[in-house]
Design a protein around this motif. Sequence first.
Motif, mmCIF file in Angstrom:
data_model
loop_
_atom_site.group_PDB
_atom_site.id
_atom_site.type_symbol
_atom_site.label_atom_id
_atom_site.label_comp_id
_atom_site.label_asym_id
_atom_site.label_seq_id
_atom_site.Cartn_x
_atom_site.Cartn_y
_atom_site.Cartn_z
ATOM 1 N N LEU A 184 74.677 14.748 -23.496
ATOM 2 C CA LEU A 184 75.421 15.877 -23.066
ATOM 3 C C LEU A 184 76.340 15.600 -22.126
ATOM 4 C CD1 LEU A 184 72.040 17.488 -21.967
ATOM 5 C CD2 LEU A 184 73.641 18.417 -24.071
ATOM 6 N N CYS A 185 76.875 14.424 -21.659
ATOM 7 C CA CYS A 185 77.986 13.643 -21.141
ATOM 8 C C CYS A 185 79.354 14.122 -22.224
ATOM 9 C CB CYS A 185 77.730 12.536 -20.602
ATOM 10 S SG CYS A 185 76.727 12.025 -19.411
ATOM 11 N N MET A 186 79.280 13.983 -22.960
ATOM 12 C CA MET A 186 80.698 14.342 -24.394
ATOM 13 C C MET A 186 81.185 15.777 -24.021
ATOM 14 S SD MET A 186 81.001 11.144 -24.943
ATOM 15 C CE MET A 186 82.524 11.437 -26.094
ATOM 16 N N GLN A 187 79.918 16.105 -23.511
ATOM 17 C CA GLN A 187 80.079 17.489 -22.728
ATOM 18 C C GLN A 187 80.204 18.568 -25.188
ATOM 19 O OE1 GLN A 187 82.562 16.791 -20.213
ATOM 20 N NE2 GLN A 187 80.984 18.872 -19.064
ATOM 21 N N PRO A 188 79.401 18.363 -26.136
ATOM 22 C CA PRO A 188 80.038 18.320 -26.814
ATOM 23 C C PRO A 188 79.085 20.486 -27.399
ATOM 24 C CG PRO A 188 77.656 17.906 -26.805
ATOM 25 C CD PRO A 188 77.924 17.592 -25.424
ATOM 26 N N SER A 189 79.615 21.170 -27.761
ATOM 27 C CA SER A 189 79.182 22.593 -28.033
ATOM 28 C C SER A 189 78.057 22.839 -28.768
ATOM 29 C CB SER A 189 80.392 23.344 -28.276
ATOM 30 O OG SER A 189 81.461 22.841 -28.901
ATOM 31 N N VAL A 190 77.989 21.516 -30.272
ATOM 32 C CA VAL A 190 77.233 21.143 -31.137
ATOM 33 C C VAL A 190 76.074 20.897 -30.950
ATOM 34 C CG1 VAL A 190 76.064 21.681 -33.360
ATOM 35 C CG2 VAL A 190 77.797 23.033 -32.963
#
Lengths: 513, 249
Positions: free
Chosen positions: B158-164
């Motif tokens: 989540l730290c990479m702030q993905p959308s999928v």
Amino acid sequence: MPGAPLVRIFLCVCMLLGLLAAPGARAQAPSFAAGGLTVCTNPTLPPMTFVNGSDSSDLAGVDIDVSRRLGTYWHVPVTFVSMDFVGLFPSLEAGRCGMVISGVVRQPAREVKFDAVPYQPTSLVVVARAGTAPVTSMADLSGKVLAVESGTSYAARIAQENVALAAAGRPAIEIQQYPTEDQVVQQVLIGRAFAFVSQDVELAFRQTQLNGKVSVIFQPDYPEYRNFAIYIRKDARDRAALAGAIAALHDSGQMAPILQRWRLVPGGGAQEGTAKAASGFNWRTFASALVSPAFARAAAITLAMAVLSHMTAIALAIPMAMVMNGRDGLLKSAIRAYVALFRAAPTLLQLLFVWNALPQFLPVFREAWFTPFLAAWISLSINEAAYQVEINRAALQAIDPGQALAGDALGMTRMQVYRHVIFPQALRIALPPTINEFISLIKTTSLASVISLQELLAVTQINVARTFEFTEYYAAALIYYLLIVFFFLWVQKRIERRFAWADRLKATSHAAA
Amino acid sequence: MPQPDADPMIEVRNLQKSYGDFAVLRNVSFTVARGEKIVILGPSGSGKSTLIRCFNRIEPHDAGEIVIDGERIDQTTELTRLRCMVGMVFQNYNLFPHLSVLENCALPPRVVKKAGREAAEDLAMNFLQRVNIADQARKYPIQLSGGQQQRVAIARALCMQPSVMLFDEPTAALDPEAVSGVADIMASLSADGMTTLCVTHEMGFARRIADRIIFMDQGRILESAPPEEFFTRPRTDRARDFLSQMIRY
């Protein structure tokens, strides 16, 4: 200053005479000494060639004096390269030096490949501990242990005696070979060998050091051991020039003082060794060796050589290990062949090859920039990298492939994955075998004495040859080796402290999936 | 329920992939709406994991088309950018054992997005709090239980702030209590609008989190239906067989 003009005139006359006399006295230098005479010698054979003092670059002896006289005679500077006896002739052949003068006798077998010019008569002697009854022939040594210096021709000559003994149905003389003259003498002193073989001039010098602990028991009349000779690469004109120069030194009375200095009255420095007690450990020698600049410098060379070689090896081995863990290909096969070759060939052979054989293919390696240090660095790095590749490959292979997968999935590049994820984990696995290799390498550097690197063991040998206090110098060398190794064991401990993340593995292994 | 055709998050058309002669994916086509929670079911070797691994190109596909958020995924796609957009969580967590929990989460933003150390650690703490594991931030992965490690792995992604987010059997190595914790987190993600695709073998888990079930066999999609419909009235014999096998356990 009323005398000044007279002095000036006198000087002018002298210079004029000098100029007139020069063409007659100045001889054309032979091709091997053109531009400078480089002399290869193994300075462990007093009084011919040895180190007369604690500075291992300060050579002395008959051979050194003769070389200097030759340099003066030819008006060329003289440089000495000291190295292990085994390295002398390969170095001559490789063109690393113009001549070899190292108490080597004139020998037909050697003259097949090199030219020899005798400069000093000698004779072979068989020496045993004082009080041993003299023998009347070599056959009397049947069944006894005889120590000889390796690389010399003595062993082959004694082997001929063994053929005769075998024909007569008698047991052979047991020949043991040791790398330096002083070790040969030691075998007799400690009683392992019955006798040793040496040349009379060397023995005369040894006698003063050994306080009459040995004596000559037989003097075999081998015609091939009657002269010490200077060896050069085959060249009829050079040989004639050298023979002429030696004759000129004899004729002009320059040889006699040299012989007097060394044979009849051993040098002042060498006398120091004679003062030591007949037995027991000389703490003063040990302590002064320990703090001597020569030992400190030699230890620094050993340490620097090991550290530099191993760091180079690791730098070479990491990319090679990465290739080895990748797909099959030409590069991988080449690395596999390299690893096999360099692990199979003895390190000593690789050193001799780089130093002596390489210049024969590529003359650029004959030049002065290619120092023994550089040659040893290159050889040991390439040799060590072959072992390090295997360590690194195993360490990389031990990392769970899921680690790289996770790194990829997080958007890291290949290099970022290696740097931040794989290498830190692989380091923990590779560290203990790497430190093992390094400790082994510290000791392997002593092999570089054959290519004249003045590392710790070479300096020890040279000092032992000079003083014969072998226990003291060996102990001093041991202290240095121990200090170096213990330091790196401590470094290993420090680094391993950073691997706490894995040490807790055992305590909480149930947590792992 | 989001409309399938209106600005989908993921569009897959005629996707094909083989390992040598073995076809893993055969003409797979489907669409995922924004914020949709898809669970992919199917027997082992049906191509489920391979399918989701094509979305972040850990497994490149051979033919067909993948479009994520309007961008075509192929050999010209910049992988770093794609993987910032599509996060992934693995069955064995694959945490970095030599880094603390906090460092595990802060490292990717630092090296991939060039975030400053402090900013990266703030971000990491933020997501660790979201998965309820902030109190373990200074520990090493080996000191945590499986469920805790999987939550750290989710926070790290989540730290990479993905959308999928892709989940590859995230609960296969967990005990039932931990499974429930992971399910809670996944539910809270989609509440924030995250699009998730999850491969699993656990029916209860699938039923609880899915908006839609995709059932695969032999590299093909056989069914695509809301969980209620799929579990009570499967349309194909193959799905019925599969479900009856599962229930027997």
